[in-house]
Write a protein that holds these residues in place. Structure first.
Motif, PDB file in Angstrom:
ATOM      1  N   SER A 196       0.831  -1.195   0.000  1.00  0.00           N
ATOM      2  CA  SER A 196       0.000   0.000   0.000  1.00  0.00           C
ATOM      3  C   SER A 196       0.872   1.255   0.000  1.00  0.00           C
ATOM      4  CB  SER A 196      -0.927  -0.010   1.226  1.00  0.00           C
ATOM      5  OG  SER A 196      -0.181   0.160   2.414  1.00  0.00           O
ATOM      6  N   TRP A 218      -5.048   0.620  -4.682  1.00  0.00           N
ATOM      7  CA  TRP A 218      -6.375   0.888  -5.222  1.00  0.00           C
ATOM      8  C   TRP A 218      -7.394   0.425  -4.184  1.00  0.00           C
ATOM      9  CZ3 TRP A 218      -9.602  -3.053  -7.931  1.00  0.00           C
ATOM     10  CH2 TRP A 218     -10.764  -2.490  -8.481  1.00  0.00           C
ATOM     11  N   PRO A 219      -8.329   1.292  -3.762  1.00  0.00           N
ATOM     12  CA  PRO A 219      -9.198   0.968  -2.619  1.00  0.00           C
ATOM     13  C   PRO A 219      -9.956  -0.337  -2.749  1.00  0.00           C
ATOM     14  CG  PRO A 219      -9.402   3.290  -3.181  1.00  0.00           C
ATOM     15  CD  PRO A 219      -8.562   2.664  -4.261  1.00  0.00           C
ATOM     16  N   ASP A 220     -10.418  -0.700  -3.956  1.00  0.00           N
ATOM     17  CA  ASP A 220     -11.253  -1.892  -4.097  1.00  0.00           C
ATOM     18  C   ASP A 220     -10.486  -3.198  -3.957  1.00  0.00           C
ATOM     19  OD1 ASP A 220     -13.279  -0.148  -4.483  1.00  0.00           O
ATOM     20  OD2 ASP A 220     -13.765  -0.735  -6.528  1.00  0.00           O
ATOM     21  N   SER A 262      -9.113   7.867  -0.020  1.00  0.00           N
ATOM     22  CA  SER A 262      -7.897   7.081  -0.109  1.00  0.00           C
ATOM     23  C   SER A 262      -8.029   5.800   0.705  1.00  0.00           C
ATOM     24  CB  SER A 262      -6.719   7.917   0.401  1.00  0.00           C
ATOM     25  OG  SER A 262      -6.639   9.131  -0.308  1.00  0.00           O
ATOM     26  N   PRO A 263      -7.160   4.809   0.417  1.00  0.00           N
ATOM     27  CA  PRO A 263      -7.198   3.575   1.197  1.00  0.00           C
ATOM     28  C   PRO A 263      -7.046   3.855   2.682  1.00  0.00           C
ATOM     29  CG  PRO A 263      -5.779   3.334  -0.721  1.00  0.00           C
ATOM     30  CD  PRO A 263      -6.158   4.788  -0.634  1.00  0.00           C
ATOM     31  N   ARG A 268      -5.139   7.146   4.482  1.00  0.00           N
ATOM     32  CA  ARG A 268      -6.128   8.155   4.111  1.00  0.00           C
ATOM     33  C   ARG A 268      -5.912   9.485   4.816  1.00  0.00           C
ATOM     34  NH1 ARG A 268     -11.762   6.015   6.488  1.00  0.00           N
ATOM     35  NH2 ARG A 268     -11.284   4.529   4.852  1.00  0.00           N
TER      36      ARG A 268
END
Length: 506
Positions: free
Chosen positions: A53, A56-58, A297-298, A302
């Motif tokens: 990390s 991408w959040p998903d 953001s993740p 974030r």
């Protein structure tokens, strides 16, 4: 569609430098579908995936949907900041547990723009072999690697192909995001299991979408390179104009903005409210678009880090963000100031020249570059003051009647022009546009803008406050002050203050 699988296999074989059988390739409903298949193919209940990390959040949601457990490993910001001083292998190995099953990473990275080179990818391969882990490589931005080396496919390093699931996206690479076609390259022996999960998680990809992807694969290499160069030029423009701390970019379509210092101290995420009350306002050729709140953001990163897109419609099919300036404001506030920097467009020059001119104007002139394109002009009504164009394209500049309101001053740049010659042309155009009345003429030797800056200094403002007041960057204010010092032979701040106090404050 067998022909499409074979075409994808040829594409990957050329990149890896070895034959990839079409039987190892699955056509998927986009990269998200491909990732979902890969996670389900390798995970059992409560297996852990090390997710490098920011990410991408998903991706984390897809791991959980497959029954897995996410263990985030912060690496991309650290690699970007620490370079060779950061221990990538140590960070990843430190997160291993007996339940660890796979490592997921995205390179070039969304959202930081960091790109893992072959040396670091080889470290991950060696680590995965030593601990018997699967590698899930998200190659969504493989077509947007800005380095001379080009995109390195981890599956082409050593024996990594035996344990790597490679995810690819037609939507990003071929500028067709709505078509929802991607593909998954499986390790030998894993394609049958992956095919079962493909059927259970979305079924067949529509035939018309597959035909469109097949045609897109025939896009000439030169055109794909040109799209990549446009994205690189857009990033370079953003990097040269952004006054907010941000990640450096070597590929992909995003940079991460560090807005932690803009928090009001009332939030729970490093002083930045997690509700996302700090936003970026992005002005794109006269339009205003929100990049996104902090909370977009993740989770791990974030705290004050929204991402910003460098994409352009013509290069990626995404929102038009290639020609923009970024300022910061809180919701409900109105930017102050009674003037703007000279809004400048650069058109019809080669990508490298485009980057050079952008840097020259943003660092050594009062210009605010708000549009940059190798083969187009800003839209009428964009409020352009000065238009730079290469001499070969000068005849195609729109007639004055086409522009809404005042037409820009056109500066024709010769191919053999020196930076000093270009700057003299630009400054002459800026002076021509400066509205100076007989009763408000600047003192001898001072331009109207230099006088304006000096008057604000006389009123007690700092350089930063002057910049915000008249809507230009602090660097531009510094440039004006340097010119004033040079014109009057001023050697220190005290002398500058005496000159400033000799003017009537605004």
């Amino acid at each position: 569609m067998a022909e499409l699988r074979a075409a994808f296999a040829r594409e990957v074989s050329g990149r890896r430098g070895g034959q990839v059988p079409a039987e190892q390739v699955l056509v998927t409903g986009g990269a998200t579908h491909a990732l979902s298949i890969a996670f389900r193919a390798v995970l059992r209940a409560d297996d852990e995936v090390l997710v490098l990390s920011p990410h991408w959040p998903d991706a984390a949601g897809l791991v959980r949907a497959a029954g897995g457990v996410v263990r985030e490993v912060p690496v991309f910001l650290e690699l970007g900041a620490g370079g060779f001083g950061f221990d990538l292998v140590g960070a990843v190995e430190g997160a291993l547990t007996p339940r660890t099953r796979a490592v997921y990473f995205n390179s070039p990275n969304n959202p930081t723009g960091y790109r893992l080179d072959r040396r670091r990818l080889a470290m991950l391969v060696e680590l995965a072999e030593r601990h018997d882990l699967w590698l899930i490589s998200d190659n969504t931005y493989d077509g947007y690697d800005f380095t001379r080396e080009g995109f390195p496919d981890i599956a082409g390093i050593g024996a990594a192909a035996q344990r790597t699931f490679s995810v690819h996206s037609c939507g990003t690479t071929y500028a067709m995001p709505g078509n929802r076609v991607g593909y998954l390259v499986c390790p030998p022996g894993a394609a049958a299991t992956a095919a079962v999960w493909a059927r259970y998680t979305g079924g067949a990809v529509p035939t018309v979408a597959q035909f469109a992807a097949y045609e897109a694969l025939r896009t000439p290499r030169a055109e794909l390179d040109r799209r990549r160069d446009r994205a690189a030029a857009a990033w370079w423009l953003a990097d040269s104009t952004l006054e907010v701390p941000h990640t450096d970019v070597s590929g992909g379509l995003y940079t991460f903005l560090d807005l932690r210092a803009w928090g009001n101290g009332s939030g729970s995420c490093g002083g930045v409210p997690s509700s996302g009350s700090v936003w970026c306002r992005v002005e794109t050729s006269g339009r205003t678009t929100a990049v996104g709140p902090v909370s977009a953001s993740p989770p791990h990163h974030r705290s004050g880090w929204p991402r910003r897109s460098n994409a352009s419609t013509r290069s990626t099919g995404k929102a038009p963000m290639s020609t923009e300036t970024v300022t910061l404001e809180r919701p409900g506030t109105v930017p102050t100031g009674d003037g703007q920097g000279t809004r400048t467009a650069i058109c019809g020059v080669r990508p490298l020249v485009l980057m050079g001119l952008t840097h020259l104007l943003t660092t050594q002139s009062p210009c605010e570059v708000v549009f940059a394109s190798a083969d187009g002009f800003p839209e009428p009504g964009a409020g352009i003051d000065v238009l730079l164009v290469e001499d070969t394209l000068a005849q195609h500049v729109p007639e004055r009647a086409v522009w809404r309101g005042s037409a820009p001053d056109v500066v024709v740049v010769r191919a053999d022009a020196t930076p000093d010659q270009v700057l003299r042309q630009v400054h002459a155009a800026v002076e021509r546009r400066a509205p100076v009345s007989a009763g408000d003429r600047a003192p001898a030797g001072l331009s109207p803008r230099e006088e304006q800056v000096l008057r604000f200094i006389a009123s007690g403002m700092t350089h930063g406050q002057v910049a915000r007041r008249i809507g230009i960057s602090q660097h531009t204010v510094d440039t004006y002050v340097k010119r004033v010092r040079s014109k009057f032979g001023i050697g220190n701040k005290a002398e500058l203050t005496r000159v400033a106090l000799g003017l009537q404050p605004l």
